[in-house]
Motif scaffolding. Structure first.
Motif, PDB file in Angstrom:
ATOM      1  N   SER A 270      40.357  46.326  34.523  1.00 40.54           N
ATOM      2  CA  SER A 270      40.002  45.809  33.199  1.00 40.54           C
ATOM      3  C   SER A 270      40.228  44.309  33.076  1.00 40.54           C
ATOM      4  O   SER A 270      40.002  43.741  32.019  1.00 40.54           O
ATOM      5  N   HIS A 271      40.691  43.667  34.161  1.00 39.54           N
ATOM      6  CA  HIS A 271      40.993  42.246  34.085  1.00 39.54           C
ATOM      7  C   HIS A 271      39.721  41.436  33.852  1.00 39.54           C
ATOM      8  O   HIS A 271      38.745  41.565  34.587  1.00 39.54           O
ATOM      9  N   THR A 272      39.724  40.618  32.823  1.00 35.21           N
ATOM     10  CA  THR A 272      38.642  39.682  32.560  1.00 35.21           C
ATOM     11  C   THR A 272      39.245  38.327  32.220  1.00 35.21           C
ATOM     12  O   THR A 272      40.436  38.221  31.917  1.00 35.21           O
ATOM     13  N   GLU A 273      38.408  37.312  32.256  1.00 31.66           N
ATOM     14  CA  GLU A 273      38.870  35.966  31.930  1.00 31.66           C
ATOM     15  C   GLU A 273      37.795  35.253  31.133  1.00 31.66           C
ATOM     16  O   GLU A 273      36.624  35.242  31.521  1.00 31.66           O
ATOM     17  N   GLU A 274      38.190  34.674  30.005  1.00 33.20           N
ATOM     18  CA  GLU A 274      37.268  33.915  29.163  1.00 33.20           C
ATOM     19  C   GLU A 274      37.399  32.429  29.495  1.00 33.20           C
ATOM     20  O   GLU A 274      38.513  31.886  29.483  1.00 33.20           O
ATOM     21  N   VAL A 275      36.284  31.786  29.797  1.00 34.94           N
ATOM     22  CA  VAL A 275      36.299  30.365  30.142  1.00 34.94           C
ATOM     23  C   VAL A 275      35.167  29.657  29.399  1.00 34.94           C
ATOM     24  O   VAL A 275      34.313  30.298  28.778  1.00 34.94           O
ATOM     25  N   GLN A 276      35.163  28.349  29.497  1.00 37.04           N
ATOM     26  CA  GLN A 276      34.126  27.536  28.872  1.00 37.04           C
ATOM     27  C   GLN A 276      33.695  26.460  29.858  1.00 37.04           C
ATOM     28  O   GLN A 276      34.538  25.866  30.540  1.00 37.04           O
ATOM     29  N   SER A 277      32.399  26.235  29.964  1.00 36.05           N
ATOM     30  CA  SER A 277      31.921  25.239  30.919  1.00 36.05           C
ATOM     31  C   SER A 277      32.372  23.841  30.501  1.00 36.05           C
ATOM     32  O   SER A 277      32.346  23.484  29.323  1.00 36.05           O
ATOM     33  N   ASN A 278      32.797  23.059  31.489  1.00 39.49           N
ATOM     34  CA  ASN A 278      33.291  21.711  31.223  1.00 39.49           C
ATOM     35  C   ASN A 278      32.127  20.719  31.142  1.00 39.49           C
ATOM     36  O   ASN A 278      30.953  21.110  31.292  1.00 39.49           O
ATOM     37  N   PRO A 279      32.380  19.423  30.905  1.00 43.61           N
ATOM     38  CA  PRO A 279      31.279  18.456  30.785  1.00 43.61           C
ATOM     39  C   PRO A 279      30.365  18.389  32.005  1.00 43.61           C
ATOM     40  O   PRO A 279      29.207  17.967  31.892  1.00 43.61           O
ATOM     41  N   SER A 280      30.875  18.825  33.160  1.00 37.75           N
ATOM     42  CA  SER A 280      30.037  18.857  34.365  1.00 37.75           C
ATOM     43  C   SER A 280      29.319  20.190  34.521  1.00 37.75           C
ATOM     44  O   SER A 280      28.634  20.415  35.526  1.00 37.75           O
ATOM     45  N   GLY A 281      29.482  21.057  33.543  1.00 36.11           N
ATOM     46  CA  GLY A 281      28.829  22.362  33.597  1.00 36.11           C
ATOM     47  C   GLY A 281      29.567  23.376  34.441  1.00 36.11           C
ATOM     48  O   GLY A 281      29.046  24.472  34.693  1.00 36.11           O
ATOM     49  N   GLN A 282      30.782  23.065  34.886  1.00 35.29           N
ATOM     50  CA  GLN A 282      31.491  23.961  35.789  1.00 35.29           C
ATOM     51  C   GLN A 282      32.390  24.947  35.037  1.00 35.29           C
ATOM     52  O   GLN A 282      32.967  24.617  34.002  1.00 35.29           O
ATOM     53  N   ILE A 283      32.478  26.145  35.599  1.00 38.03           N
ATOM     54  CA  ILE A 283      33.437  27.156  35.147  1.00 38.03           C
ATOM     55  C   ILE A 283      34.285  27.541  36.352  1.00 38.03           C
ATOM     56  O   ILE A 283      33.779  27.666  37.464  1.00 38.03           O
ATOM     57  N   VAL A 284      35.590  27.721  36.140  1.00 38.89           N
ATOM     58  CA  VAL A 284      36.523  28.010  37.223  1.00 38.89           C
ATOM     59  C   VAL A 284      37.170  29.368  36.974  1.00 38.89           C
ATOM     60  O   VAL A 284      37.661  29.643  35.871  1.00 38.89           O
ATOM     61  N   CYS A 285      37.165  30.206  38.007  1.00 36.45           N
ATOM     62  CA  CYS A 285      37.716  31.560  37.903  1.00 36.45           C
ATOM     63  C   CYS A 285      39.140  31.593  38.426  1.00 36.45           C
ATOM     64  O   CYS A 285      39.403  31.182  39.562  1.00 36.45           O
ATOM     65  N   ILE A 287      41.021  34.583  38.246  1.00 36.01           N
ATOM     66  CA  ILE A 287      41.413  35.981  38.483  1.00 36.01           C
ATOM     67  C   ILE A 287      40.917  36.490  39.829  1.00 36.01           C
ATOM     68  O   ILE A 287      41.010  37.678  40.120  1.00 36.01           O
ATOM     69  N   ALA A 288      40.390  35.589  40.675  1.00 34.51           N
ATOM     70  CA  ALA A 288      39.847  36.016  41.969  1.00 34.51           C
ATOM     71  C   ALA A 288      40.888  36.722  42.820  1.00 34.51           C
ATOM     72  O   ALA A 288      40.578  37.681  43.546  1.00 34.51           O
ATOM     73  N   GLU A 289      42.154  36.281  42.741  1.00 36.52           N
ATOM     74  CA  GLU A 289      43.206  36.866  43.571  1.00 36.52           C
ATOM     75  C   GLU A 289      43.508  38.316  43.220  1.00 36.52           C
ATOM     76  O   GLU A 289      44.186  39.017  43.972  1.00 36.52           O
ATOM     77  N   MET A 290      43.010  38.784  42.082  1.00 34.83           N
ATOM     78  CA  MET A 290      43.247  40.164  41.683  1.00 34.83           C
ATOM     79  C   MET A 290      42.334  41.140  42.414  1.00 34.83           C
ATOM     80  O   MET A 290      42.506  42.350  42.311  1.00 34.83           O
ATOM     81  N   ALA A 291      41.360  40.626  43.146  1.00 30.04           N
ATOM     82  CA  ALA A 291      40.445  41.495  43.880  1.00 30.04           C
ATOM     83  C   ALA A 291      41.176  42.161  45.033  1.00 30.04           C
ATOM     84  O   ALA A 291      42.176  41.637  45.540  1.00 30.04           O
ATOM     85  N   PRO A 292      40.704  43.337  45.488  1.00 28.51           N
ATOM     86  CA  PRO A 292      41.326  43.992  46.655  1.00 28.51           C
ATOM     87  C   PRO A 292      41.302  43.071  47.865  1.00 28.51           C
ATOM     88  O   PRO A 292      40.382  42.270  48.045  1.00 28.51           O
ATOM     89  N   LYS A 293      42.305  43.222  48.696  1.00 31.19           N
ATOM     90  CA  LYS A 293      42.458  42.321  49.832  1.00 31.19           C
ATOM     91  C   LYS A 293      41.668  42.809  51.043  1.00 31.19           C
ATOM     92  O   LYS A 293      41.447  44.008  51.214  1.00 31.19           O
ATOM     93  N   GLY A 294      41.255  41.850  51.861  1.00 32.68           N
ATOM     94  CA  GLY A 294      40.674  42.176  53.154  1.00 32.68           C
ATOM     95  C   GLY A 294      39.209  42.527  53.154  1.00 32.68           C
ATOM     96  O   GLY A 294      38.643  42.842  54.193  1.00 32.68           O
ATOM     97  N   GLN A 295      38.528  42.489  52.031  1.00 31.93           N
ATOM     98  CA  GLN A 295      37.106  42.787  51.996  1.00 31.93           C
ATOM     99  C   GLN A 295      36.428  41.932  50.940  1.00 31.93           C
ATOM    100  O   GLN A 295      37.062  41.434  50.023  1.00 31.93           O
ATOM    101  N   GLN A 296      35.120  41.744  51.116  1.00 25.27           N
ATOM    102  CA  GLN A 296      34.389  40.919  50.162  1.00 25.27           C
ATOM    103  C   GLN A 296      34.184  41.671  48.847  1.00 25.27           C
ATOM    104  O   GLN A 296      33.926  42.873  48.827  1.00 25.27           O
TER     105      GLN A 296
END
Length: 467
Positions: A270-285, A287-296
């Motif tokens: 259920s992990h989600t993350e709310e972000v907002q694009s910066n002046p360069s249009g970038q969004i940074v995640c 919560i990536a480390e919460m993904a299962p390990k060892g596989q894409q």
């Protein structure tokens, strides 16, 4: 000439006769009169909408209940006809939107109803009846006036949205389009055509809907890499990011201020993350480390439409309208997470004896390996050293109920194997377990409670640590 004395004696008689007549009329209106025709048979009128309502007089608020029922009955006579120019005709109605809209419209009509009048009321057998009507001509006139006001307000917001869209202020444009839509929302079944100097005739409902869809289809989510390689709890990871852009007249521009949500679409998380694009249009995640390990794994980045349309609910027509298709902007970021290598050291006691099975250490180990670490048997190969200590003691025994109590105290220390610096330390104190049958069962209950605290307290705290 009449005798003055006779005149005086006639006055009380006349007054008494008038009083008797008034009392008789009052008794009729309170229920002693014959049942009126409108109670026996529903009236039919070409000039009025009719509403008849009834409520038991045993209810404290029977007057309000009867009126509410009468007005609901009146509204049921008002037909909801969808104009041929309505935006509703553009939709492929797989989600039953038109039916839901008609229900919403009837509720809206009832909430905003005005101009009705009370015709009569009647009581009999502890029931209260009431009769309301509304002039059809008056209703249509008021409806036209409301429609024109709504169109003027929506027109103002629509023009502001157009200006913002042309200036590539996409967040503001969406906000103004939504405000324009909300202004005409009660009238979506009507012809919402207006005249604009620079465009001529425009149907507001269709134009707002199409412009929002146009913005959605012009937004692109572009990952910074094909695959992001991430190491759990590492402070040296490259940011997992994407760029949000808007294509206009064959040119692509970064977009700032747009709300996005990161989520794991194919994982039971259920992990989600709310972000907002910066002046360069970038969004940074983050919560990536919460993904299962060892596989894409893939992380979904989707425009957070709740910021504009609100949360999904039964009466949220705007949310329902734009959930009928898959045009909401989104993209995927592919990640591969590798674990830190961990070596565990444990010391456990239970009821004064060394606990060879180390059940508390297993709780920590299972949670930490699921989220961060892989295990190694040699501390020289480890990135971190995890030290767990635990002690379970006996509490009271309630002989009468065969109820046993056990207390658990435990602690965890995480040490950077390279620098030998302690990076995290905490404890769980006085966890009480209670079970019938034995102290061992009470100890198991305490460990189950400890497991919950590890998930809720320790794992989130560890996520904040970077090696």
């Amino acid at each position: 000439m009449m005798d003055p004395f006779k005149k005086l004696t006639a006055v009380p008689f006349v007054l008494g006769l008038l009083l008797l007549t008034a009392c008789s009329s009052a008794n009729l209106s309170s229920g002693s009169r014959n049942t009126p025709e409108w109670v026996k048979s529903r009236p039919v009128s070409r000039d009025h909408y009719i509403g008849i309502g009834m409520a038991s007089m045993e209810a404290n608020n029977y007057l309000k209940i009867a009126k509410k029922n009468a007005l609901a009955d009146l509204v049921s006579e008002i037909s909801v006809t969808i104009s041929g120019n309505s935006v509703l005709h553009q939709l492929e109605d797989n989600g039953g939107f038109r039916e839901e809209f008609e229900s919403y419209t009837r509720t809206s009509i009832k909430d905003q109803l005005e101009g009705y009048e009370l015709v009569d009321s009647y009581t009999a057998d502890d029931n209260y009846w009431v009769y309301y009507r509304l002039s059809i001509d008056k209703y249509q006139r008021l409806k036209r006036e409301k429609l024109e006001k709504a169109k003027e307000l929506a027109k103002d917001f629509y023009q502001k949205a157009q200006e913002a869209q042309e200036s590539r202020e996409i967040h503001n444009a969406l906000n103004y389009y939504v405000k324009a839509f909300q202004a005409i929302q009660p009238h979506l079944d009507q012809d919402l055509s207006i005249f604009l100097l620079n465009k001529g005739g425009v149907n507001l409902g269709n134009a707002i809907y199409q412009n929002i869809q146009e913005i959605f289809s012009s937004i692109e989510v572009r990952p910074g890499r094909d695959v992001f390689k991430v190491k759990a709890l590492s402070g040296n990871n490259e940011p997992v990011r994407a760029t949000i852009s808007y294509q206009n007249a064959e040119k692509t521009y970064p977009v700032s201020g747009l709300p996005f949500t990161f989520s794991f679409p194919k994982l039971n998380r259920s992990h989600t993350e709310e972000v907002q694009s910066n002046p360069s249009g970038q969004i940074v995640c983050n919560i990536a480390e919460m993904a299962p390990k060892g596989q894409q794994q893939r992380i979904r980045a989707a425009l957070n439409t709740e910021v504009y349309f609100g949360k999904k609910s039964e009466g949220n027509i705007l949310h329902k309208l734009f959930s009928l298709n898959s045009s909401i902007p989104y993209g995927y970021l592919t990640i591969q997470v590798s674990e830190l290598q961990a070596y565990f050291e444990a010391h456990e006691q239970a009821f004064g004896q060394t606990e060879s099975n180390k059940p508390v250490t297993k709780l920590f180990r299972n949670q930490l390996t699921e989220n961060f670490f892989s295990l190694v048997n040699d501390p020289s190969n480890a990135d971190v050293i995890v030290k767990v200590s635990a002690n379970t003691t006996k509490g009271k025994k309630m002989e009468k109920y065969d109820l046993y109590t056990a207390w658990l105290n435990c602690s965890i220390r995480v040490i950077n194997a390279r620098t030998q610096a302690e990076v995290y330390s905490t404890g769980l104190q006085n966890i009480k377990g209670m079970k019938t049958g034995s102290y061992q069962l009470a100890a198991m209950d305490a460990r189950e409670k400890a497991k919950k605290q590890i998930k809720q307290k320790i794992i989130p705290e560890l996520r904040k640590i970077k090696f």
